[in-house]
Design a protein around this motif. Structure first.
Motif, PDB file in Angstrom:
ATOM      1  N   SER A 105       7.718   3.745   0.252  1.00 16.34           N
ATOM      2  CA  SER A 105       9.157   4.034   0.217  1.00 16.34           C
ATOM      3  C   SER A 105       9.984   2.775   0.440  1.00 16.34           C
ATOM      4  N   ALA A 106       9.635   1.983   1.473  1.00 13.73           N
ATOM      5  CA  ALA A 106      10.385   0.767   1.763  1.00 13.73           C
ATOM      6  C   ALA A 106      10.241  -0.248   0.637  1.00 13.73           C
ATOM      7  N   LEU A 107       9.031  -0.405   0.124  1.00 15.82           N
ATOM      8  CA  LEU A 107       8.809  -1.363  -0.953  1.00 15.82           C
ATOM      9  C   LEU A 107       9.554  -0.941  -2.227  1.00 15.82           C
ATOM     10  N   ASN A 108       9.592   0.358  -2.490  1.00 17.08           N
ATOM     11  CA  ASN A 108      10.276   0.835  -3.689  1.00 17.08           C
ATOM     12  C   ASN A 108      11.768   0.528  -3.639  1.00 17.08           C
ATOM     13  N   ARG A 109      12.373   0.648  -2.450  1.00 18.61           N
ATOM     14  CA  ARG A 109      13.782   0.304  -2.313  1.00 18.61           C
ATOM     15  C   ARG A 109      14.011  -1.185  -2.555  1.00 18.61           C
ATOM     16  N   LEU A 110      13.104  -2.025  -2.031  1.00 15.28           N
ATOM     17  CA  LEU A 110      13.232  -3.462  -2.256  1.00 15.28           C
ATOM     18  C   LEU A 110      13.070  -3.811  -3.745  1.00 15.28           C
ATOM     19  N   VAL A 111      12.140  -3.138  -4.399  1.00 18.43           N
ATOM     20  CA  VAL A 111      11.916  -3.386  -5.825  1.00 18.43           C
ATOM     21  C   VAL A 111      13.143  -2.999  -6.632  1.00 18.43           C
ATOM     22  N   ASP A 112      13.739  -1.835  -6.310  1.00 24.03           N
ATOM     23  CA  ASP A 112      14.934  -1.407  -7.037  1.00 24.03           C
ATOM     24  C   ASP A 112      16.082  -2.399  -6.844  1.00 24.03           C
ATOM     25  N   ALA A 113      16.180  -2.977  -5.620  1.00 24.79           N
ATOM     26  CA  ALA A 113      17.257  -3.930  -5.349  1.00 24.79           C
ATOM     27  C   ALA A 113      17.060  -5.247  -6.094  1.00 24.79           C
ATOM     28  N   ALA A 114      15.807  -5.675  -6.241  1.00 23.20           N
ATOM     29  CA  ALA A 114      15.529  -6.975  -6.849  1.00 23.20           C
ATOM     30  C   ALA A 114      15.222  -6.903  -8.338  1.00 23.20           C
ATOM     31  N   LYS A 115      15.186  -5.692  -8.896  1.00 19.06           N
ATOM     32  CA  LYS A 115      14.737  -5.531 -10.273  1.00 19.06           C
ATOM     33  C   LYS A 115      15.691  -6.165 -11.281  1.00 19.06           C
ATOM     34  N   SER A 116      16.985  -6.202 -10.937  1.00 21.33           N
ATOM     35  CA  SER A 116      17.977  -6.718 -11.887  1.00 21.33           C
ATOM     36  C   SER A 116      17.990  -8.243 -11.967  1.00 21.33           C
ATOM     37  N   THR A 159       0.840  -1.197   0.000  1.00 26.40           N
ATOM     38  CA  THR A 159       0.000   0.000   0.000  1.00 26.40           C
ATOM     39  C   THR A 159       0.874   1.244   0.000  1.00 26.40           C
ATOM     40  N   LEU A 160       0.211   2.374  -0.104  1.00 26.80           N
ATOM     41  CA  LEU A 160       0.922   3.657  -0.160  1.00 26.80           C
ATOM     42  C   LEU A 160       1.700   3.926   1.121  1.00 26.80           C
ATOM     43  N   ALA A 161       1.209   3.430   2.246  1.00 29.61           N
ATOM     44  CA  ALA A 161       1.890   3.668   3.522  1.00 29.61           C
ATOM     45  C   ALA A 161       3.287   3.050   3.547  1.00 29.61           C
ATOM     46  N   HIS A 162       3.498   1.957   2.806  1.00 28.04           N
ATOM     47  CA  HIS A 162       4.797   1.290   2.774  1.00 28.04           C
ATOM     48  C   HIS A 162       5.527   1.515   1.451  1.00 28.04           C
ATOM     49  N   ARG A 189      -3.221  -6.499   1.795  1.00 25.20           N
ATOM     50  CA  ARG A 189      -3.926  -5.386   1.148  1.00 25.20           C
ATOM     51  C   ARG A 189      -3.069  -4.820   0.019  1.00 25.20           C
ATOM     52  N   VAL A 190      -3.742  -4.453  -1.076  1.00 32.63           N
ATOM     53  CA  VAL A 190      -3.058  -3.889  -2.249  1.00 32.63           C
ATOM     54  C   VAL A 190      -3.853  -2.688  -2.746  1.00 32.63           C
ATOM     55  N   ASP A 191      -3.145  -1.569  -2.988  1.00 33.65           N
ATOM     56  CA  ASP A 191      -3.784  -0.416  -3.633  1.00 33.65           C
ATOM     57  C   ASP A 191      -3.050  -0.120  -4.944  1.00 33.65           C
ATOM     58  N   THR A 192      -3.410   0.953  -5.583  1.00 38.16           N
ATOM     59  CA  THR A 192      -2.831   1.255  -6.894  1.00 38.16           C
ATOM     60  C   THR A 192      -1.325   1.521  -6.803  1.00 38.16           C
ATOM     61  N   ALA A 193      -0.877   2.138  -5.700  1.00 36.69           N
ATOM     62  CA  ALA A 193       0.561   2.376  -5.535  1.00 36.69           C
ATOM     63  C   ALA A 193       1.323   1.059  -5.439  1.00 36.69           C
ATOM     64  N   GLY A 194       0.811   0.122  -4.627  1.00 38.46           N
ATOM     65  CA  GLY A 194       1.461  -1.178  -4.510  1.00 38.46           C
ATOM     66  C   GLY A 194       1.415  -1.963  -5.800  1.00 38.46           C
TER      67      GLY A 194
END
Length: 360
Positions: A15-26, A10-13, A41-46
């Motif tokens: 920043s943390a999720l975005n860092r994890l995504v950037d680390a695992a994207k490669s 969700t939007l509340a998490h 729970r999942v929203d449009t940001a997630g």
């Protein structure tokens, strides 16, 4: 490498999720090894982060084969589909083909506008010929109001503008002719130019900017408010009710304004001649009477009704073309001014060539 998603995206998490995504994207992700069954729970940001990590196609395939709630599947699929559309690469277009296509489209639009204008002119003339023999159908109040708006209210600005332009033309003429010792011909220059061209042209351009835009805005606002539909529901003809009085009013007022513009321009030239060239008013009028024939006045005043008809028709047509929003009213108001001025200058150029070849 298998990848399992769990917890709340969700939007509340974010920043943390975005860092994890950037680390695992490669890392190489296999669409058959995505596990989304443990998502919370999942929203449009997630959902956008999920798409960013594994791609829209892989995520849609994994979600469709999962046991997530129907609402979650619908949300993730919608976001993934939208982002998939945005991520599609823009196809390369040959610039030559793009230029040719753009030119063809513009020519087609101009032809369509000309076709609509011709049809509307025909409808206006038909309605006019039907109404004129029947005095009971004359809209006298609308006609008088339009005459007051297009003629009387525009009289001061037309007189002032043509006076100033006449003074400028006299200054320019005197400056150029002084080198040849022929400053006396400044009188001929001012009188000739205003009787044939400047008087009718300046008045028509002013009315194109002032009155055509007013017609478009008025009729366009009526269309936005569905007043035109109400008029048709009452069994009335909008062309007869709104267009014919305005066209007739313009055809009456523009010749009058043209005459005022001619006189004002010549007065402006006379003032400059009297001040800078020491040509008294009596000599100025004697030169005009001796050298300037009545034909020049008739040529100028004869173009006024044609210009007036076109300006009024274009202004009303653009009002009827309004689609139903305030933005559309503004766009068509601008279009009516541009088209009116263009048509006035185009027809004036054609008329100048015609009269020159005829020797008038």
């Amino acid at each position: 490498m298998a990848l399992t998603f769990r917890g709340d995206w969700t939007l509340a998490h974010y920043s943390a999720l975005n860092r994890l995504v950037d680390a695992a994207k490669s890392k190489d992700i296999d669409s058959d090894q995505l596990d989304v069954s443990q998502l919370g729970r999942v929203d449009t940001a997630g959902a956008s982060l999920l798409v960013k990590l594994v791609g829209a196609g892989k995520l849609i395939a994994a979600v469709e084969n999962s046991d997530l709630a129907r609402e979650q599947r619908a949300l993730i699929t919608t976001v993934a589909s939208a982002m998939k559309t945005e991520q599609q690469p823009t196809p390369k277009i040959n610039p030559i083909l793009a230029f040719v296509a753009s030119t063809g489209e513009k020519v087609s639009n101009i032809a369509h506008l000309a076709w609509l204008l011709a049809g509307f002119i025909g409808e206006t003339l038909t309605t006019l010929f039907l109404v004129l023999p029947r005095p009971r159908r004359w809209r006298v109040t609308s006609f008088v109001a339009a005459v007051h708006d297009t003629g009387l209210n525009a009289l001061p600005i037309v007189a002032l503008l043509t006076f100033l332009v006449g003074a400028v033309v006299a200054f320019l003429g005197a400056t150029v002719l002084q080198d040849f010792g022929a400053t006396i011909y400044t009188v001929n220059l001012v009188a000739f130019s205003f009787l044939r061209e400047f008087g009718v042209l300046l008045a028509a351009i002013l009315l194109a900017g002032r009155t055509a835009s007013s017609f478009t805005a008025h009729i366009g606002a009526m269309k936005v408010n569905e007043e035109l539909d109400a008029i048709r529901t009452l069994g009335l003809n909008p062309v007869e009710l709104l267009v014919v009085p305005r066209v007739l009013a313009m055809m009456v007022t523009l010749p009058v304004l043209t005459f005022v513009g001619m006189i004002s321009g010549m007065i402006g030239g006379a003032v400059v001649c009297a001040i800078t060239l020491e040509i008294p008013l009596s000599q100025y009028m004697a030169i005009v009477e001796r050298d300037i024939g009545l034909t020049h006045f008739l040529v100028g005043i004869g173009k006024a009704p044609v210009f007036a008809f076109l300006i009024a028709v274009i202004g009303c047509l653009e009002g009827f073309k309004v689609s139903g929003s305030a933005q559309s009213v503004g766009e068509h108001t601008t279009s009516s001014v541009v088209q009116s001025i263009f048509m006035v200058i185009l027809l004036d150029s054609i008329a100048a060539l015609f009269f020159m070849e005829m020797g008038w």
